[in-house]
Design an enzyme around this catalytic site. Structure first.
Site, PDB file in Angstrom:
ATOM      1  CG  HIS A 111      -8.419  -5.652  -2.395  1.00 36.82           C
ATOM      2  ND1 HIS A 111      -8.961  -4.389  -2.433  1.00 36.82           N
ATOM      3  CD2 HIS A 111      -9.458  -6.498  -2.603  1.00 36.82           C
ATOM      4  CE1 HIS A 111     -10.265  -4.458  -2.668  1.00 36.82           C
ATOM      5  NE2 HIS A 111     -10.591  -5.735  -2.767  1.00 36.82           N
ATOM      6  CE1 TYR A 112      -1.007  -2.156  -1.937  1.00 35.81           C
ATOM      7  CE2 TYR A 112      -0.060  -3.030  -3.945  1.00 35.81           C
ATOM      8  CZ  TYR A 112      -0.347  -1.954  -3.133  1.00 35.81           C
ATOM      9  OH  TYR A 112       0.026  -0.692  -3.499  1.00 35.81           O
ATOM     10  CB  THR A 113      -2.750  -6.311   3.397  1.00 36.37           C
ATOM     11  OG1 THR A 113      -1.385  -6.775   3.435  1.00 36.37           O
ATOM     12  CG2 THR A 113      -3.686  -7.493   3.180  1.00 36.37           C
ATOM     13  CD  GLU A 175      -7.321  -6.359   1.235  1.00 33.63           C
ATOM     14  OE1 GLU A 175      -6.105  -6.358   0.913  1.00 33.63           O
ATOM     15  OE2 GLU A 175      -8.028  -5.337   1.283  1.00 33.63           O
ATOM     16  CG  HIS A 223      -9.069  -1.769  -4.455  1.00 34.02           C
ATOM     17  ND1 HIS A 223      -8.645  -1.483  -3.169  1.00 34.02           N
ATOM     18  CD2 HIS A 223     -10.251  -1.125  -4.599  1.00 34.02           C
ATOM     19  CE1 HIS A 223      -9.546  -0.713  -2.577  1.00 34.02           C
ATOM     20  NE2 HIS A 223     -10.529  -0.472  -3.421  1.00 34.02           N
ATOM     21  CG  ASP A 233      -5.180  -2.320  -3.641  1.00 26.60           C
ATOM     22  OD1 ASP A 233      -5.498  -1.147  -3.909  1.00 26.60           O
ATOM     23  OD2 ASP A 233      -5.944  -3.104  -3.053  1.00 26.60           O
TER      24      ASP A 233
END
Length: 341
Positions: A111-113, A175, A223, A233
């Site tokens: 994922h990215y935040t 993440e 994700h 993401d």
């Protein structure tokens, strides 16, 4: 008449009083036999002695695999052994462990935040969302662990891949601190690139996790792969090919196979594009590869977003959500290389 009866009675009396001969009754009595005790021959057991459970200050660990790795079985405990403590009874590990077991951790989701470092930490530790690990973007050598790998973190949400759903149950989430994207004047998403040092952290962490839990390449996902109608993401600038080429992480297609499918697709690809049978086939092939799209024969929003998610991962040069010949060829090359078993 009385005399006749008198003599008959007298005769009967004499016969009954006569001496009787002894009659011997024969009964079979088998001769007693003596049974010799049998010599018990002990056959050597082929069962291997199990390694001992390690005990460290009262905490138990089992760090050796005695199961069959070809069946994806594994008895290693990467944490302490958790056991029940029923009142009035003693749980013993005389026969521990059974070889028929494997890991619950079957997926790795990236994922990215979409937040800076400090806010990422706050959200992922203090709110109703979390991940097992957070890779910061501060230039140091630290990776933050937020959730025990043996527990579920709340990172995947409503999700599916191939036959599996609700992937929080079976996955580890990473993440990555990244700003995500902004939209330009016509609504096109402009994604923020990742830092090289940060990607090296992600690669080292992912490699460690997939090696320990024997996670296959088909289960290392974005994700957006497992929730394409909701998520973008880690986006098209995440370097999936670099991870595949340099670290053997995740999936990628073979160029020669892709080219062969591309040559076939360009013949009449455009002419068939809007035919319901063609659209249904595209949706079926996306579903066959792993995406949770339902075939319906129409270019609906869910299909467009699924194609877009596929392009984020495997064709990042163009992520317009349109199934062109190259995207189709990549999809076919991947299905051939990573069939559903």
């Amino acid at each position: 008449m009385r005399k006749i009866l008198y003599f008959i009675g007298l005769g009967t009396f004499i016969l009954s009083c006569a001496p009787q001969k002894n009659v011997k009754t024969s009964s079979y009595r088998p001769k007693p036999t003596t049974t010799q005790p049998k010599t018990v021959v002990k056959t050597p057991t082929t069962e291997k002695l199990k390694p001992q459970i390690t005990n460290d200050r009262g905490i138990e660990f089992f760090t050796t695999n005695i199961a069959d790795p070809t069946k994806n079985d594994n008895t290693i405990s990467y944490g302490s052994i958790v056991s029940a403590k029923p009142a009035g009874y003693k749980v013993v590990k005389t026969y521990f462990p059974a070889i028929a077991q494997n890991f619950r951790q079957r997926y790795l989701i990236l994922h990215y935040t979409a937040l800076p470092d400090d806010k990422s930490i706050t959200v992922l530790t203090q709110q109703a969302v979390s991940a097992h690990y957070l890779v910061n973007n501060t230039g140091d050598n630290e990776i933050y662990q937020l959730v025990d790998e043996n527990k579920r973190s709340y990172h995947a949400g409503v999700s599916s891949w191939r036959a599996d759903k609700n992937l929080n149950d079976t996955s580890i989430g990473i993440e990555i601190v990244n700003a995500g994207y902004t939209a330009d004047s016509i609504g096109k998403r402009l994604f923020v690139p990742f830092n090289d040092a940060q990607i090296r952290k992600v690669a080292a962490l992912a490699k460690d996790i997939i090696t320990r839990y024997q996670i296959p390449a088909t289960n290392v996902l974005a994700h957006s792969d497992i929730a394409p109608t909701r998520k973008q993401d880690p986006g098209p600038l995440f370097p999936w090919k670099k991870l595949y080429d340099e670290y053997q992480i995740g999936m990628w297609y073979d160029e020669a196979t892709k080219q062969s499918y591309y040559d076939l697709a360009t013949v009449d690809f455009t002419a068939k594009y809007n035919e319901p049978s063609f659209i249904f086939n595209v949706q079926t092939q996306l579903q066959k590869f792993g995406y949770g799209v339902e075939p319906g024969g129409k270019w609906d929003d869910a299909t467009k977003k699924t194609i877009e998610a596929f392009q984020y991962h495997f064709r990042p040069q163009n992520y317009d959500g349109i199934m062109d010949a190259e995207t189709w060829a990549i999809l076919q090359a991947l299905i051939q290389k990573y069939p559903v078993k």
